[in-house]
Write an enzyme that holds these catalytic residues in place. Structure first.
Site: not given
Length: 396
Positions: A167, A296
Site C-alpha cells: 500500500k 479487493h
C-alpha cells in the site's frame, strides 16, 4: 418465505498495529456494521458492510425489503438499490444480498458457492498485504524499505503466502519502489509483487516508477495515477499490467474504462460491484473483453470474508491471490475464531449458506469496544503523528 426484519449492530476489532495509507491512518482497529436479515420461517442471514456506522442507512432502506422473498434478489435489488439512489448505495445492497444468499443456502442446506455456480477450488490464496505501520507489535514504526521487506519475509514464513502488495503513497515513491526491489531479492523470482499508490501519484511519477520496476516482473501496478485518464496514460507507457479497484469501481464506469484501455485487471469487490452475484456479472464482462480479475479487500471480518471465499471459489479466471487485511486483525466475531491460513490459502467454508455463525459473546464484547472507540471515519483522513498533514491527490 418472507423477510420480516433487518437488524444491525456495529462492532470494532483491534489490530496488531496502526496502518498508514495515502489518505490517513487506520487507528488500531477496524469497524463493521453487521446485518441480520430475518425471515418468517426462522432463518436468519448474515451480511456485513464497511464505511463506518451504517445502522441509520439500513434503517432508512429496510422497509423496502420487508415482505419480499429472499430468493427474489432481482426484485430486492430494484427496490433497495436501483430506485432509491439518494438513500441507498451498492454497499448497502451488497450486505443485504449477502444475507439473502446465506438464507437461501440455509434453506436448501447448500453452501453459498453452490448458488453461484459451484466452486472450482476448495481454498483461495491470499497475499501478504504490506502497509507502512505505526506502533508495530515489536515496537516502533516502519521507517524504511528494509522494515517492510522484513515484514514481507515474516508473512511469507508465518502465513505461507506467495505474493505481496504494498500500500504505497506514504513514503517517497523511490523508497516504496525499493521495497519491491528488496522483496524480489530476498524472496526470489517466483514471489508475486504488486504495488498500489491508490491513485496518489502524478502520471509522470507513476511512469517513472513503473519503468524502474519494469524488470522485476511484478504481477500488476494498481491504480498508479488518478482516474480513468491517469490509469490509461500510465498503461501506455509501462510494461507491466495495470490493475484497478478505483477506476472503474462500478458498472457505470466499466464501459468507458474498457473503451479507453484504462486497465488490464479489475479487482472485484462484493460491495462496489453489488454483491456476490454482481461480482459474477462483472466477471462475465471481464471474460468477454479478456480482462484479468482479482479480489479487493475492504477490511472485512469473518462474515464478508466467507462470502468472498465462496464467490472467488466459483470464478475459474480468478488466478491471482486475493487481497486481505485479515492477518492484521487480533480476533473475529464468528464462532471458532479467525479463519485460518494454510500455505497462504484459506479454505472455503463447507456449511450451509455462508458456513459461519456469529459468536454472541464476541459480538457483545466488540459492540462495547466500538462504543468506546467510536466511528473513526470522521477522523480517517488524519495522521495522529503528523497533526498538520492532509492528504493531497497528485501530491507525489
Amino acid at each position: 418465505m418472507k423477510i420480516v426484519d433487518i437488524r444491525t449492530r456495529c462492532v470494532a476489532i483491534p489490530l496488531n498495529c496502526m496502518l498508514r495509507h495515502n489518505t490517513g491512518v487506520h487507528p488500531g482497529y477496524f469497524l463493521r456494521t453487521i446485518v441480520e436479515v430475518i425471515t418468517d420461517e426462522g432463518i436468519t442471514g448474515l451480511g456485513e458492510i464497511g464505511g463506518g456506522d451504517q445502522r441509520g442507512a439500513i434503517e432508512k432502506i429496510k422497509s423496502r425489503a420487508i415482505g419480499l422473498d429472499p430468493f427474489h434478489l432481482e426484485t430486492i435489488k430494484l427496490r433497495v438499490l436501483r430506485s432509491v439512489y439518494y438513500i441507498s448505495n451498492a454497499r448497502i445492497y451488497a450486505a443485504i444480498e449477502m444475507a439473502c444468499l446465506d438464507i437461501q443456502g440455509k434453506a436448501l442446506n447448500r453452501p453459498m458457492s453452490d448458488l453461484l455456480g459451484g466452486k472450482v477450488r476448495d481454498s483461495v490464496p491470499f497475499i501478504g498485504y504490506l502497509f507502512w505501520r505505526y506502533d508495530r507489535p515489536q515496537g516502533g514504526d516502519d521507517s524504511c524499505a528494509e522494515d517492510l521487506a522484513d515484514h514481507c519475509e515474516e508473512l511469507a514464513e508465518t502465513l505461507g503466502v506467495g505474493a505481496m502488495k504494498l500500500k504505497a503513497g506514504v513514503m517517497t515513491p523511490a523508497e516504496e519502489a525499493r521495497v519491491l526491489e528488496l522483496c524480489r531479492d530476498r524472496l526470489g523470482d517466483d514471489f508475486g509483487l504488486r504495488i498500489d499508490p491508490n491513485g496518489l501519484w502524478t502520471v509522470p511519477t507513476a511512469i517513472r516508477i513503473g519503468q524502474r520496476l519494469g524488470d522485476l516482473g511484478i504481477e500488476y501496478f494498481e491504480d498508479p495515477a488518478w482516474g480513468l485518464e491517469g490509469n490509461a496514460a500510465v498503461r501506455q507507457a509501462v510494461s507491466m499490467p495495470i490493475a484497478t479497484n478505483m477506476y472503474p469501481a462500478c458498472f457505470d464506469d466499466l464501459g468507458p474504462a474498457i473503451r479507453m484501455g484504462a486497465a488490464d485487471i479489475i479487482l472485484t469487490d462484493l460491495h462496489y460491484w453489488e454483491g456476490p452475484k454482481g461480482v459474477k456479472d462483472l466477471t462475465a464482462v471481464c471474460r468477454t473483453f479478456r480482462l484479468g480479475v482479482s479480489m479487493h479487500s475492504g477490511v472485512e471480518f469473518g462474515i464478508e470474508l466467507a462470502a468472498m471465499l465462496h464467490t472467488a471459489a466459483t470464478i475459474p479466471e480468478m488466478t491471482f491471490a486475493g487481497d486481505a487485511h485479515y492477518h492484521y486483525l487480533k480476533d473475529d466475531i464468528i464462532e471458532g475464531g479467525k479463519l485460518q491460513y494454510a500455505d497462504g490459502r484459506i479454505a472455503v467454508p463447507t456449511g450451509a449458506g455462508l458456513g459461519v455463525t456469529l459468536d454472541e459473546d464476541k459480538m457483545k464484547f466488540y459492540e462495547k469496544f466500538y462504543e468506546e472507540k467510536g466511528d473513526y471515519y470522521s477522523r480517517f483522513h488524519q495522521d495522529p503523528k503528523r497533526p498538520d498533514w492532509t492528504p493531497t491527490v497528485g501530491g507525489m
